[in-house]
Design a protein around this motif. Structure first.
Motif, PDB file in Angstrom:
ATOM      1  N   THR A 136       0.801  -1.224   0.000  1.00  0.00           N
ATOM      2  CA  THR A 136       0.000   0.000   0.000  1.00  0.00           C
ATOM      3  C   THR A 136       0.835   1.275   0.000  1.00  0.00           C
ATOM      4  OG1 THR A 136      -0.122   0.154   2.418  1.00  0.00           O
ATOM      5  CG2 THR A 136      -1.788  -1.202   1.311  1.00  0.00           C
ATOM      6  N   GLY A 137       2.085   1.197   0.478  1.00  0.00           N
ATOM      7  CA  GLY A 137       2.901   2.394   0.625  1.00  0.00           C
ATOM      8  C   GLY A 137       2.578   3.186   1.869  1.00  0.00           C
ATOM      9  N   HIS A 138       1.738   2.630   2.742  1.00  0.00           N
ATOM     10  CA  HIS A 138       1.313   3.332   3.954  1.00  0.00           C
ATOM     11  C   HIS A 138       1.614   2.499   5.200  1.00  0.00           C
ATOM     12  CE1 HIS A 138      -0.691   6.576   1.857  1.00  0.00           C
ATOM     13  NE2 HIS A 138      -1.324   5.694   1.093  1.00  0.00           N
ATOM     14  N   SER A 139       1.571   3.156   6.352  1.00  0.00           N
ATOM     15  CA  SER A 139       1.803   2.452   7.606  1.00  0.00           C
ATOM     16  C   SER A 139       0.671   1.450   7.837  1.00  0.00           C
ATOM     17  CB  SER A 139       1.872   3.445   8.777  1.00  0.00           C
ATOM     18  OG  SER A 139       0.605   4.010   9.040  1.00  0.00           O
ATOM     19  N   SER A 140       1.004   0.359   8.498  1.00  0.00           N
ATOM     20  CA  SER A 140      -0.003  -0.674   8.762  1.00  0.00           C
ATOM     21  C   SER A 140      -1.099  -0.155   9.696  1.00  0.00           C
ATOM     22  CB  SER A 140       0.660  -1.921   9.360  1.00  0.00           C
ATOM     23  OG  SER A 140       1.398  -1.596  10.534  1.00  0.00           O
ATOM     24  N   TYR A 141      -0.764   0.820  10.540  1.00  0.00           N
ATOM     25  CA  TYR A 141      -1.764   1.408  11.449  1.00  0.00           C
ATOM     26  C   TYR A 141      -2.761   2.244  10.655  1.00  0.00           C
ATOM     27  CZ  TYR A 141      -3.563   3.574  15.743  1.00  0.00           C
ATOM     28  OH  TYR A 141      -4.359   3.997  16.786  1.00  0.00           O
ATOM     29  N   TYR A 142      -2.259   2.999   9.670  1.00  0.00           N
ATOM     30  CA  TYR A 142      -3.163   3.766   8.804  1.00  0.00           C
ATOM     31  C   TYR A 142      -4.113   2.833   8.073  1.00  0.00           C
ATOM     32  CZ  TYR A 142      -4.806   6.279   4.696  1.00  0.00           C
ATOM     33  OH  TYR A 142      -5.599   6.810   3.710  1.00  0.00           O
ATOM     34  N   VAL A 143      -3.600   1.746   7.554  1.00  0.00           N
ATOM     35  CA  VAL A 143      -4.439   0.784   6.832  1.00  0.00           C
ATOM     36  C   VAL A 143      -5.479   0.185   7.772  1.00  0.00           C
ATOM     37  CG1 VAL A 143      -4.452  -1.398   5.564  1.00  0.00           C
ATOM     38  CG2 VAL A 143      -2.614   0.259   5.172  1.00  0.00           C
ATOM     39  N   GLU A 144      -5.056  -0.189   8.974  1.00  0.00           N
ATOM     40  CA  GLU A 144      -5.973  -0.788   9.948  1.00  0.00           C
ATOM     41  C   GLU A 144      -7.121   0.164  10.285  1.00  0.00           C
ATOM     42  OE1 GLU A 144      -5.880  -2.532  14.542  1.00  0.00           O
ATOM     43  OE2 GLU A 144      -4.257  -1.272  13.796  1.00  0.00           O
ATOM     44  N   LYS A 145      -6.795   1.411  10.597  1.00  0.00           N
ATOM     45  CA  LYS A 145      -7.822   2.372  11.003  1.00  0.00           C
ATOM     46  C   LYS A 145      -8.685   2.808   9.818  1.00  0.00           C
ATOM     47  CE  LYS A 145      -6.829   2.014  15.193  1.00  0.00           C
ATOM     48  NZ  LYS A 145      -7.769   1.262  16.066  1.00  0.00           N
ATOM     49  N   SER A 146      -8.115   2.870   8.632  1.00  0.00           N
ATOM     50  CA  SER A 146      -8.894   3.198   7.439  1.00  0.00           C
ATOM     51  C   SER A 146      -9.927   2.112   7.156  1.00  0.00           C
ATOM     52  CB  SER A 146      -7.974   3.367   6.231  1.00  0.00           C
ATOM     53  OG  SER A 146      -7.110   4.464   6.389  1.00  0.00           O
ATOM     54  N   HIS A 202      -1.071 -11.017   4.687  1.00  0.00           N
ATOM     55  CA  HIS A 202      -0.671  -9.797   5.365  1.00  0.00           C
ATOM     56  C   HIS A 202      -1.380  -9.674   6.711  1.00  0.00           C
ATOM     57  CE1 HIS A 202       1.457  -8.894   1.824  1.00  0.00           C
ATOM     58  NE2 HIS A 202       0.452  -8.397   1.115  1.00  0.00           N
ATOM     59  N   ILE A 203      -0.722  -9.021   7.652  1.00  0.00           N
ATOM     60  CA  ILE A 203      -1.273  -8.811   8.983  1.00  0.00           C
ATOM     61  C   ILE A 203      -1.621  -7.338   9.121  1.00  0.00           C
ATOM     62  CG2 ILE A 203      -0.876  -9.037  11.462  1.00  0.00           C
ATOM     63  CD1 ILE A 203      -0.855 -11.689   9.996  1.00  0.00           C
ATOM     64  N   ILE A 204      -2.909  -7.031   9.314  1.00  0.00           N
ATOM     65  CA  ILE A 204      -3.354  -5.645   9.464  1.00  0.00           C
ATOM     66  C   ILE A 204      -3.253  -5.290  10.940  1.00  0.00           C
ATOM     67  CG2 ILE A 204      -5.142  -3.974   8.909  1.00  0.00           C
ATOM     68  CD1 ILE A 204      -4.090  -5.488   6.496  1.00  0.00           C
ATOM     69  N   HIS A 205      -2.099  -4.795  11.335  1.00  0.00           N
ATOM     70  CA  HIS A 205      -1.810  -4.501  12.744  1.00  0.00           C
ATOM     71  C   HIS A 205      -0.806  -3.365  12.788  1.00  0.00           C
ATOM     72  CE1 HIS A 205       0.169  -4.978  16.678  1.00  0.00           C
ATOM     73  NE2 HIS A 205      -0.905  -5.642  17.066  1.00  0.00           N
ATOM     74  N   GLY A 206      -1.042  -2.367  13.635  1.00  0.00           N
ATOM     75  CA  GLY A 206      -0.150  -1.221  13.711  1.00  0.00           C
ATOM     76  C   GLY A 206       1.246  -1.596  14.170  1.00  0.00           C
ATOM     77  N   GLY A 207       2.250  -0.863  13.653  1.00  0.00           N
ATOM     78  CA  GLY A 207       3.623  -1.115  14.073  1.00  0.00           C
ATOM     79  C   GLY A 207       4.624  -1.103  12.938  1.00  0.00           C
ATOM     80  N   ALA A 208       4.150  -1.124  11.680  1.00  0.00           N
ATOM     81  CA  ALA A 208       5.047  -1.062  10.519  1.00  0.00           C
ATOM     82  C   ALA A 208       4.889   0.313   9.867  1.00  0.00           C
ATOM     83  CB  ALA A 208       4.716  -2.168   9.521  1.00  0.00           C
ATOM     84  N   PHE A 209       6.013   0.972   9.633  1.00  0.00           N
ATOM     85  CA  PHE A 209       5.991   2.359   9.153  1.00  0.00           C
ATOM     86  C   PHE A 209       6.923   2.516   7.960  1.00  0.00           C
ATOM     87  CE2 PHE A 209       6.985   6.918   9.389  1.00  0.00           C
ATOM     88  CZ  PHE A 209       5.724   7.459   9.615  1.00  0.00           C
TER      89      PHE A 209
END
Length: 226
Positions: free
Chosen positions: A106-116, A133-140
């Protein structure tokens, strides 16, 4: 009383918007293997000083290029124990790899993807995110100021708490960039005092629009505006 308390809790759309702003603000003038090691050790040091670590939590850290080359990897805690327990597990590394995959796609942080996803009420598949893929915050994502196409690296950590892992990575990246800027500012001041010509830094690149067509960020913005 309860209504005002509830109003203080940010919505998923607001958290997604904040995460997107962080991606635009925290960009590197350059990023080397040495930077990755320094950043990784800073993450380790900060986590070890946290209350989570003192309570027995463990953490795994990984910094990789978008091509998949590992620049830094570290475990904070025990991977298994004679008593049969441990602060981290093999699943922790699996989770990190899955989170890094989200950033690559996605080119985005995993936290942004999770909350979106939560804000729009859509699944990963509906947003065009495929694979294990794991949708979990922590990758930036690690972006360069003068690179528009894609991130060059990903910094990720996993302890089991999406929000806290994201906050740990973002604050560490922020402080590292502040240190770089402070050092560069001191160097420029010294050069000016000596009368030498100093090359002006390139301006920061504005927040990039995702090139992933299936990733509907416009919907998030519409959701936020409502």
């Amino acid at each position: 009383m309860f209504t005002s308390f509830h109003a203080m809790i940010p919505s998923d759309a607001e958290l997604a918007s904040q995460a997107l702003t962080e991606e635009g603000n925290y960009r590197f003038p350059s990023f080397s293997a040495s930077d990755a090691v320094t950043l990784g050790l800073s993450l380790r040091k900060r986590f070890r000083a946290s209350s989570r670590h003192s309570k027995g939590k463990g953490l795994v850290i990984s910094i990789q290029t978008v091509a998949g080359h590992t620049l830094f990897a570290c475990t904070v805690g025990d991977l298994g124990h004679p008593a049969g327990v441990g602060d981290v597990s093999l699943n922790s590394w699996t989770s990190v790899e899955g989170m890094v995959g989200v950033v690559r796609q996605t080119g985005h942080s995993s936290y942004y993807v999770e909350k979106s996803m939560s804000a729009m009420g859509k699944s990963a598949k509906q947003l065009g995110i495929h694979g294990d893929h794991i949708i979990h915050g922590g990758a930036f994502p690690i972006w360069l100021d003068n690179a528009h196409c894609c991130p060059i690296a990903v910094v990720a950590c996993y302890s089991g708490s999406s929000q806290e892992d994201h906050h740990l990575v973002v604050t560490t990246v922020r402080d590292y960039l502040h240190k770089i800027n402070k050092t560069e500012g001191a160097r420029m001041s010294a050069s000016s005092a000596l009368g030498t010509e100093v090359q002006m830094p390139l301006p920061s690149v504005p927040i990039r629009e995702s090139t992933v067509s299936s990733y509907q960020r416009v919907q998030v913005r519409q959701f936020i505006s409502k």
